[in-house]
Design an enzyme around this catalytic site. Structure first.
Site, PDB file in Angstrom:
ATOM      1  NE  ARG A 166       6.577 -20.730   9.774  1.00  0.00           N
ATOM      2  CZ  ARG A 166       6.422 -19.306   9.079  1.00  0.00           C
ATOM      3  NH1 ARG A 166       5.326 -18.899   8.562  1.00  0.00           N
ATOM      4  NH2 ARG A 166       5.936 -18.256  10.715  1.00  0.00           N
ATOM      5  CD  GLU A 179      17.582 -17.691  11.779  1.00  0.00           C
ATOM      6  OE1 GLU A 179      16.575 -17.472  11.588  1.00  0.00           O
ATOM      7  OE2 GLU A 179      17.616 -19.923  10.792  1.00  0.00           O
TER       8      GLU A 179
HETATM    9 ZN   LIG Z   1      15.654 -19.850   9.858  1.00  0.00          ZN
END
Ligand SMILES: [Zn+2]
Length: 396
Positions: free
Chosen positions: A281, A134
């Site tokens: 996560r 990202e």
């Molecule tokens: Zn991310």
């Protein structure tokens, strides 16, 4: 051809009601939470274009004519755009997360398919066989966590908090801070049984109130105080002690590497990523945490704070080119003062960030105002942009 994009807006609960409206002037009269606007051809939420007067999904038209859209020698995968660009407006924090490497994603995706775990099952980790590097370009001050702190900082932060309940599991890392002892500590912290977890979070929330403004641990403590209002019993409250806390200023950018824990806290930004949904996560979430898979896909290496900001190569020909360290996408900011000429070698997405500009090809011209975006097929070739605005440009 130049194709104007009609983009899906994602109304996630952490999104801002005002940031996108205020920055881009995009209407939000009902004050929805506008978290993300997706510009691209992701199968779950593709942008739409008008082709010969008919409204069609960009995802479908690319699949039907990949040579025209992606180019014959495209680096991208044969059937779709290799990247996705988003406007991201976080009012509240997103979960702390890690994205797998490409190899791990390929393996994990195949393995879960073999085990028959449904793609939409809550315990499904790998939604596709791709990695998800990202890139973030801040439009307003943008608060985030990115990468493990240098080990002496982690020790200093935990020491400042005291935390008697953690003493035993923290000692080995404190005595000998390295990747292995950090991994053992991090795993133990995430695996605490409920009663101990509640106890140590209480200790943490008591301790953060005692840290003075000039103390090294103050930055982490003030973020913990802010996060606990939203996630009062979440193990992710320890995130700021472990991870670099960084606030990008408008026009600053950073890269988020695979296998590196990170979280977006607040702000408006442009995000570009490889076309993937693979997320593991690690906290600040009500969703499923697979600790074993998370640890396997995390590199327990520090990133120095000074190396977080990704600087562009300097303005050349009205263009800031960012050195994105992956092949899936490139990113420029065009700061136009006069007309510039560019040539497509891949599909491109252009988003006007301020004022307005005009795109010109041999066949047509199109005005692009702030908040408006277009997609250009790889086969377009030469085009020009004029005007006095700034434009975000994703390509590969
Ligand atoms: Zn991310």
């Amino acid at each position: 051809m130049i194709y104007t994009l009609n983009n899906p807006i994602k109304n996630f609960s952490w999104g801002s009601r005002t940031a996108i409206r205020d920055y881009f002037g995009i209407d939000n009269s009902t004050l929805e939470r506008q978290a993300e606007i997706w510009m691209g051809a992701h199968p779950s939420a593709s942008s739409r274009i008008s082709q010969a007067g008919v409204d069609v999904s960009l995802c479908d038209v690319i699949a039907n004519n990949p040579d025209y859209w992606l180019g014959k020698g495209s680096k991208g995968r044969a059937s779709s755009l290799p990247f996705l660009m988003k406007i991201l407006a976080a009012e509240e924090p997103l979960s702390i997360q890690v994205h797998p490497s490409k190899k791990a994603a390929e393996l994990g995706f195949a393995e879960e398919n073999e085990q028959g775990v449904a793609l939409d099952a809550p315990n499904r980790n790998f939604k596709d066989p791709n990695h998800k590097p990202e890139f973030v370009y801040a439009l307003t001050p943008y608060l985030a966590m990115n990468g493990f702190r240098e080990f002496d900082q982690i020790v200093a932060n935990f020491d400042a908090m005291g935390l008697p309940t953690l003493k035993e599991i923290f000692q080995p890392f404190k005595k000998k801070p390295n990747s292995l002892t950090l991994e053992v500590f991090f795993t133990a912290l995430l695996s605490l049984e409920e009663k101990l977890k509640v106890q140590v979070i209480n200790e943490l929330l008591g301790a953060v109130k005692t840290i003075d403004e000039d103390h090294f641990a103050y930055q982490a403590s003030s973020l913990i105080s802010r996060l606990c209002g939203i996630y009062p019993e979440d193990i992710g409250l320890f995130g700021p002690l472990l991870l670099n806390v960084v606030e990008l200023q408008p026009g600053e950018a950073m890269f988020l590497y695979p296998e590196t824990p990170h979280a977006y806290i607040q702000g408006l930004a442009i995000e570009v990523m490889a076309n993937s949904d693979n997320v593991l996560r690690a906290g600040l979430t009500l969703k499923y945490i697979d600790i074993e898979e998370l640890i396997k896909n995390t590199k327990f290496q520090p990133i120095t704070f000074e190396s977080l900001i990704l600087n562009h190569h300097g303005i050349q020909n009205n263009r800031e080119v960012y050195p994105v360290p992956v092949e899936d996408f490139n990113f420029d900011v065009l700061k136009l003062r006069n007309t510039i000429s560019l040539t497509t070698t891949s599909p491109e997405i252009l988003l006007c960030l301020s004022n307005q500009v005009t795109l010109i090809t041999d066949m047509e011209s199109r005005v692009l105002r702030a908040g408006e975006s277009v997609v250009l097929p790889a086969s377009l070739g030469k085009y020009r942009i004029s005007g006095k605005g700034s434009v975000a440009r994703a390509y590969c």
